[in-house]
Design an enzyme around this catalytic site. Structure first.
Site, PDB file in Angstrom:
ATOM      1  N   LYS A 189       0.895  -1.217   0.269  1.00  0.00           N
ATOM      2  CA  LYS A 189       0.114  -0.089   0.014  1.00  0.00           C
ATOM      3  C   LYS A 189       0.850   1.279   0.113  1.00  0.00           C
ATOM      4  CE  LYS A 189      -3.996   1.732   2.577  1.00  0.00           C
ATOM      5  NZ  LYS A 189      -4.746   1.653   3.926  1.00  0.00           N
TER       6      LYS A 189
ATOM      7  N   SER B 178      -9.276   2.133   2.912  1.00  0.00           N
ATOM      8  CA  SER B 178      -8.446   2.548   2.106  1.00  0.00           C
ATOM      9  C   SER B 178      -7.397   1.570   1.351  1.00  0.00           C
ATOM     10  CB  SER B 178      -7.680   3.691   2.734  1.00  0.00           C
ATOM     11  OG  SER B 178      -6.927   3.044   3.888  1.00  0.00           O
TER      12      SER B 178
ATOM     13  N   SER C 118     -10.192  -0.208   6.847  1.00  0.00           N
ATOM     14  CA  SER C 118      -9.543   0.036   5.514  1.00  0.00           C
ATOM     15  C   SER C 118      -8.974  -1.291   5.083  1.00  0.00           C
ATOM     16  CB  SER C 118      -8.485   1.093   5.799  1.00  0.00           C
ATOM     17  OG  SER C 118      -8.843   2.312   5.773  1.00  0.00           O
TER      18      SER C 118
END
Length: 477
Positions: free
Chosen positions: A80, A155, A179
């Site tokens: 990420k 996210s 997330s």
């Protein structure tokens, strides 16, 4: 024909260890898949093709010489874009860092490399990980592999979408209000939120908080646990919450005997906003596994005050991270960062103190509830993935949502417990999008939760209606 990139991480590791598959072949297969579908999905935003191939060749040589490079040897991993990777553009999804190239790895990247992983590239995130989508002004929007008009959630949406499309066998993510769990649910993959501090993060701004945790994602529970075994257990001196423990056992889990477990099912934690269609699917899918347990009941702890406490504590978190940025670089920031931060200006120390007390009271209620059950099973999300051109829903079942966090209460309430939670795919919802369960375990009960999830996943995958959905890649090319 099945491509190497479509195989599970567990199977790939076995093939590589047996010298039946080259790490170079696997990296090339992943890069080929990325080239085919990433233009539509936009899951990967920065790639280290040369570095990944060089690393694969080095690992192949070690294996050929009879050495064991580690439990993740030869496995490509997506990271990420909130985590620093040396020499690889790392923007945190923000224009403030659009040209940022770290000169050192974060500690968790060092651990993955030590385990033999190949860092293939960075996956998309909303700015600083803030949002129920995965859209930013640097790279644009990541789309849902099952319907590119919709969001994959956020996210960690870039990681989730990459996994769904078999761009990589494993991916890293993080979770504040859901997330890891939300995009895993909407993308038909697995996301695991471990206990705070299990995966050390030396760059945390607030020293003691249950909010953001680092965690693994995969296409199966076993794959996710394999990555977790390499991530967890390192008490980095830069993380006050880092927990030292031996995580190696997570790489070889055995399915739990569900006939020994007591389970509570809740479609909405009593009062959390959840779409009626999601409730219907949840009840129907829960019915398919209910009889597998020793005892199952419909029940939930009282969430009174949790929404308000989470919002205040979230604003404290945002002010700590973003107050200076909002005051000095407002024009470069997303409205989400500005709105969440500025909400903190209206709050007092008394508000913060009340939120801390409410948090503690909720923690006590939840732990008391979990004394009588082994698992709490909930919907993975409160509503189906929304369209990118309309944004998050402003109401659920006619009930107005003050902000997008209102609709996340089914997930964010679990954040404040500190208990481990895993998102497991469970077929499709009434709109044709992936549906999944959130399964919460006991405090410090990661192993037991993962073993239970492994057994539940086995039941779900044996039924065509509840098996992990797979996107039609031809529609994405």
């Amino acid at each position: 024909m099945t491509e190497p990139c479509d195989l599970s991480a567990v199977d790939l590791r076995a093939l590589i260890g047996a010298k039946k598959l080259s790490p170079v072949e696997l990296v090339e297969s992943c890069l080929k898949r990325i080239a085919a579908v990433n233009g539509t999905v936009n899951a990967f935003v920065a790639l280290d093709e040369e570095g990944a191939l060089a690393r694969a060749r080095d690992l192949e040589a070690e294996i050929t010489q009879g050495r064991d490079p580690g439990p993740l040897a030869g496995l490509p991993v997506g990271i990420k874009d909130l985590v620093n990777v040396k020499g690889l553009r790392t923007t945190y999804g923000s224009l403030l860092f659009k040209d940022h190239v770290p000169d050192a790895d974060d500690g968790q990247i060092t651990r993955l490399r030590q385990a033999g992983a190949i860092i293939l590239g960075k996956t998309n995130t909303p700015e600083f990980g803030s949002g129920a989508n995965t859209t930013n002004r640097v790279y644009g929007a990541t789309t849902n592999p099952f319907d590119p008009a919709r969001t994959p959630g956020g996210s960690s949406g870039g990681s989730a979408a990459a996994l769904a499309c078999s761009m990589v066998p494993l991916a890293q993510g993080s979770d504040t209000g859901g997330s890891l769990r939300a995009p895993a649910t909407w993308s038909g993959v697995v996301g695991f939120r471990p206990r705070p501090g299990a995966v050390a993060n030396e760059r945390r701004m607030l020293p003691l908080t249950y909010f953001s945790v680092q965690g693994p994602m995969g296409r199966s529970v076993a794959d996710t646990a394999l990555l977790y075994a390499a991530q967890a257990g390192s008490a980095h001196p830069g993380d006050p919450m880092g927990i030292p423990f031996d995580a190696s056992g997570f790489a070889a889990l055995r399915p739990a005997d569900l006939g020994n477990l007591r389970v509570a099912f809740s479609e909405d934690l009593g009062t959390a906003p959840v779409d009626d269609g999601i409730k219907r699917v949840f009840r129907q899918r829960a019915g398919k596994i209910r009889d597998a347990f020793a005892h199952a009941r419909d029940d939930q702890p009282d969430i009174t005050g949790v929404r308000e406490a989470f919002w205040v504590l979230r604003c404290v978190y945002y002010m700590a991270y973003h107050k200076d940025r909002v005051e000095n670089h407002r024009d470069l920031l997303s409205p989400n960062i500005i709105t969440n931060t500025e909400a903190g200006y209206t709050m007092s120390l008394a508000d913060v103190a009340a939120a801390e007390v409410a948090w503690r009271q909720w923690y006590d209620r939840f732990q008391a509830f979990m004394e009588d059950v082994d698992l709490l099973i909930l919907p993975g999300n409160a509503y189906p993935p929304y369209r990118l051109d309309t944004g998050a829903p402003t109401e659920i079942n006619g009930r107005p949502m003050e902000n997008y966090m209102d609709a996340s209460l089914i997930r964010s309430a679990l954040t404040l417990t500190g208990n481990p939670v895993i998102a497991v795919p469970c077929g499709l919802d009434e709109t044709g999008a992936p549906f999944g369960f959130q399964i919460a375990g006991k405090r410090h009960g990661e192993k037991e939760l993962l073993e239970a999830a492994l057994a539940i996943e086995t039941i779900l995958n044996a039924d065509a209606e509840t098996a992990r959905p797979i996107p039609d890649l031809e529609k994405l090319t």
